[in-house]
Design an enzyme around this catalytic site. Structure first.
Site, PDB file in Angstrom:
ATOM      1  N   ARG A  59       0.809  -1.234   0.000  1.00  0.00           N
ATOM      2  CA  ARG A  59       0.000   0.000   0.000  1.00  0.00           C
ATOM      3  C   ARG A  59       0.838   1.276   0.000  1.00  0.00           C
ATOM      4  O   ARG A  59       0.311   2.362   0.278  1.00  0.00           O
ATOM      5  CB  ARG A  59      -0.978   0.048   1.172  1.00  0.00           C
ATOM      6  N   ASN A  89       0.284  -1.998  -7.625  1.00  0.00           N
ATOM      7  CA  ASN A  89      -0.941  -1.186  -7.776  1.00  0.00           C
ATOM      8  C   ASN A  89      -1.113  -0.202  -6.619  1.00  0.00           C
ATOM      9  O   ASN A  89      -2.095  -0.221  -5.891  1.00  0.00           O
ATOM     10  CB  ASN A  89      -2.178  -2.079  -7.926  1.00  0.00           C
ATOM     11  N   HIS A 172      -2.572 -11.374 -13.224  1.00  0.00           N
ATOM     12  CA  HIS A 172      -3.910 -11.314 -12.618  1.00  0.00           C
ATOM     13  C   HIS A 172      -4.904 -11.575 -13.747  1.00  0.00           C
ATOM     14  O   HIS A 172      -5.228 -10.671 -14.519  1.00  0.00           O
ATOM     15  CB  HIS A 172      -4.099  -9.921 -11.991  1.00  0.00           C
ATOM     16  N   ASP A 264      -2.056 -12.455  -0.691  1.00  0.00           N
ATOM     17  CA  ASP A 264      -2.892 -11.406  -1.289  1.00  0.00           C
ATOM     18  C   ASP A 264      -3.455 -10.472  -0.210  1.00  0.00           C
ATOM     19  O   ASP A 264      -4.583  -9.992  -0.302  1.00  0.00           O
ATOM     20  CB  ASP A 264      -4.016 -11.993  -2.154  1.00  0.00           C
ATOM     21  N   HIS A 268      -7.689  -2.288   3.356  1.00  0.00           N
ATOM     22  CA  HIS A 268      -8.528  -1.171   2.909  1.00  0.00           C
ATOM     23  C   HIS A 268      -9.131  -0.481   4.121  1.00  0.00           C
ATOM     24  O   HIS A 268      -9.437  -1.139   5.116  1.00  0.00           O
ATOM     25  CB  HIS A 268      -9.682  -1.669   2.037  1.00  0.00           C
ATOM     26  N   PRO A 278     -12.056  -4.402  -3.509  1.00  0.00           N
ATOM     27  CA  PRO A 278     -11.937  -5.828  -3.229  1.00  0.00           C
ATOM     28  C   PRO A 278     -10.690  -6.136  -2.401  1.00  0.00           C
ATOM     29  O   PRO A 278      -9.663  -5.499  -2.571  1.00  0.00           O
ATOM     30  CB  PRO A 278     -11.806  -6.443  -4.619  1.00  0.00           C
ATOM     31  N   GLY A 279     -10.804  -7.104  -1.495  1.00  0.00           N
ATOM     32  CA  GLY A 279      -9.609  -7.542  -0.780  1.00  0.00           C
ATOM     33  C   GLY A 279      -9.850  -7.883   0.674  1.00  0.00           C
ATOM     34  O   GLY A 279     -10.814  -7.421   1.283  1.00  0.00           O
TER      35      GLY A 279
END
Ligand SMILES: [Zn+2]
Length: 393
Positions: A59, A89, A172, A264, A268, A278-279
């Site tokens: 992050r 990302n 992905h 993974d 968030h 998502p996650g």
């Protein structure tokens, strides 16, 4: 110096003692000379090489409100991890050398080793490839994780470059099975080094195992949450699988087709989660989730070590294992059952559907390069008198 005594060393299938000095495992077995050192009694516990995550969302740069560097470090070592592959990302997307260097600079004081990935396309735009020739001096792993590379010619060119320069692409695939099948065909056509992330569907497993049987050089990962739960309504990408899918994942692990388990871990904020991000946050409970699933399905601890430690560590050039001369990257775990408690997580985000669920196997201590970097306080330390008679080299 550090001595772990009475340890059940999973890889060796025996109870023995491990002497650690200067960051490395100096000796395994019995010792009788006299030198002062710290002693940890690991009686009744498993000792394994520490975990290495093939799929981690740090992050950062740019999203400290989801997780800071320090929280990532603390969460990882608490989960038994001493290195992670951090995906690209972020905000901004890590697609150039200066950003890889920025992450390295911000993490080199941590206990955790962070291996930063670059994206495959600039800003994850799916069109413009990054400067692979320049970037391979900084990373050998590239991924547009979070997004599928839709354009077939872009994907083909990236694969050709990976073949030419020797780097790995972490893919992905979305929609999963359709894109897994497409990308296997592309590898057959142009070669390249492709690792499929977070595989969750029976159809994908069928395509991947068939490709491996045919000798296609691909590898793939599964996640703790896809193994651990079924038919659950919680937004994660790919979605939580069905019972039949999970059965296929387990059978593929048993048959030796799966290469790694990647957490993974995807923190968030509550607000981002409400808005559909998502996650799941996994890194602090990944081992316990996987251990539970493996225990219930009769999959041994050595397979767990291969998937959670040895194989992903090798991706970043580390040979991990409990042997004389190896880096002392070690985790000590109990096999007790407990319930996941998200309020006890050290990372600030709390996005998990698994709060209150039963798991098996608690990380009690994590050692990175010979230093104790996590200690939950439950392990017995020896008295000084006993120290002097047992420790030494
Ligand atoms: Zn992904």
């Amino acid at each position: 110096m550090l001595l772990i005594k009475n340890a059940f060393v999973v890889e060796l299938d025996e109870i023995t003692n491990i002497l650690i000095e200067d960051g490395k495992i100096k000796k395994i077995g019995e010792f009788d000379t006299h030198k002062d050192c710290e002693i940890i009694d690991a009686k009744g516990l498993f000792v394994m090489p520490s975990f290495s995550d093939s799929h981690f969302h740090l992050r950062n740069p740019g999203q400290e409100y989801k997780q800071t560097y320090m929280e990532a470090n603390d969460a990882c070592v608490k989960g038994g991890y001493t290195d992670v592959i951090a995906l690209a990302n972020t905000n901004p997307v890590v697609d150039r050398a200066e950003l890889i260097n920025e992450v390295q600079e911000n993490t080199n004081q941590l206990s955790l080793d962070v291996y930063q990935v670059s994206s495959v396309t600039k800003g994850l735009n799916g069109k413009d490839l990054v400067d692979f020739d320049g970037l391979v001096k900084h990373t050998m792993i590239f991924s547009d994780d979070g997004k599928n590379v839709d354009d077939i010619d872009v994907m083909k060119e990236a694969l050709e470059k990976s073949e030419e320069l020797g780097f790995i692409i972490m893919d992905h695939s979305e929609p999963e099975s359709e894109m897994v099948i497409r990308n296997i065909e592309l590898v057959k056509e142009v070669g390249g080094n492709l690792h499929f992330c977070h595989i969750s569907k029976k159809e994908s497993i069928e395509a991947l195992t068939k490709a491996k049987d045919e000798g296609v050089g691909i590898t793939f990962e599964v996640t703790p949450h896809h193994l651990f739960s079924t038919d659950l309504d919680y937004r994660v990408n790919p979605p939580i699988a069905t019972k039949e899918d999970v059965k296929a994942l387990i059978n593929a692990i048993k048959a030796g087709y799966v290469d790694s388990i990647g957490s993974d871990h995807a923190p968030h904020s509550d607000e981002d989660k409400k808005n559909g991000s998502p996650g799941i946050i996994n890194i602090e409970s990944a081992y316990s989730m996987v251990r539970k699933v493996f225990y219930e399905n009769g999959i041994d601890m050595k397979t767990l070590i291969k998937l959670m430690s040895k194989w992903p560590a090798k991706l970043v050039g580390k040979e991990r294992g409990i042997f004389e001369g190896s880096l002392a990257d070690i985790v000590i775990v109990s096999d007790e059952e407990y319930k996941i408690n998200k309020n006890g997580f050290v990372t600030r985000s709390k996005n998990t559907p698994f709060h209150g669920m039963d798991v098996r196997g608690k990380v009690l201590m994590t050692i990175a390069k010979g230093e104790i970097v996590y200690d939950n306080g439950e392990l017995a330390k020896e008295s000084d008198r006993e120290k002097s008679s047992l420790c030494g080299a």
